[in-house]
Design a protein around this motif. Structure first.
Motif, mmCIF file in Angstrom:
data_model
loop_
_atom_site.group_PDB
_atom_site.id
_atom_site.type_symbol
_atom_site.label_atom_id
_atom_site.label_comp_id
_atom_site.label_asym_id
_atom_site.label_seq_id
_atom_site.Cartn_x
_atom_site.Cartn_y
_atom_site.Cartn_z
ATOM 1 N N SER A 1 -2.279 50.224 -11.901
ATOM 2 C CA SER A 1 -1.894 48.852 -11.579
ATOM 3 C C SER A 1 -2.776 47.936 -12.408
ATOM 4 O O SER A 1 -4.001 48.076 -12.397
ATOM 5 C CB SER A 1 -2.118 48.553 -10.096
ATOM 6 N N PHE A 2 -2.156 47.021 -13.132
ATOM 7 C CA PHE A 2 -2.881 46.062 -13.941
ATOM 8 C C PHE A 2 -2.846 44.709 -13.230
ATOM 9 O O PHE A 2 -1.786 44.107 -13.101
ATOM 10 C CB PHE A 2 -2.252 45.933 -15.330
ATOM 11 N N GLY A 3 -4.012 44.242 -12.778
ATOM 12 C CA GLY A 3 -4.111 42.933 -12.146
ATOM 13 C C GLY A 3 -4.174 41.819 -13.174
ATOM 14 O O GLY A 3 -3.843 40.671 -12.893
ATOM 15 N N SER A 4 -4.615 42.169 -14.379
ATOM 16 C CA SER A 4 -4.687 41.247 -15.514
ATOM 17 C C SER A 4 -4.642 42.100 -16.777
ATOM 18 O O SER A 4 -4.560 43.323 -16.697
ATOM 19 C CB SER A 4 -5.976 40.418 -15.467
ATOM 20 N N TYR A 5 -4.717 41.458 -17.933
ATOM 21 C CA TYR A 5 -4.768 42.216 -19.171
ATOM 22 C C TYR A 5 -6.109 42.925 -19.346
ATOM 23 O O TYR A 5 -6.274 43.723 -20.266
ATOM 24 C CB TYR A 5 -4.511 41.309 -20.379
#
Length: 119
Positions: free
Chosen positions: A92-96
């Motif tokens: 899961s990517f919360g931001s780059y």
């Protein structure tokens, strides 16, 4: 055994700075931890395709992974299979610049442990 993807660091919520490519791409060098081990993951992105290499420390283990992103902007998820083995990363990517998720092995019946990483 198990793999590590990244080490826990400060979360850069998609802004500038932080090394690697900080906006517009999940590509770059990610460091963190997995199953209590160090992790380095170097990823390349082409649209929704994501691929690269990973290295776990103590003891050292490395390999390649590839898969796809659910979307090209955060928040999003990715599923990466590890080079012909029955193990994978669900991320899961919360931001780059921030990812979390799990390391999975078929022989273990699913999730082995959590991973956290930043770039």
């Amino acid at each position: 055994f198990s793999f590590g993807c990244e080490r826990e660091d400060d979360d850069d919520n998609g802004g500038g700075g932080g090394g690697g490519t900080s906006s517009g791409s999940f590509a770059g060098t990610w460091t963190g931890n997995v199953c209590g081990r160090g992790l380095t993951m170097v990823l390349s992105q082409n649209g929704t395709s994501l691929s690269g290499s990973y290295t776990f420390t103590d003891p050292t283990f490395s390999g390649t992974c590839s898969g796809s992103l659910a979307g090209t902007t955060p928040p999003t998820t990715a599923h990466l299979d590890c080079g012909g083995h029955d193990w994978w990363f669900d991320l899961s990517f919360g931001s780059y610049n921030q990812m979390s998720g799990g390391f999975f092995k078929a022989e273990a019946g699913g999730k082995v442990c959590d991973i956290n990483a930043t770039k």
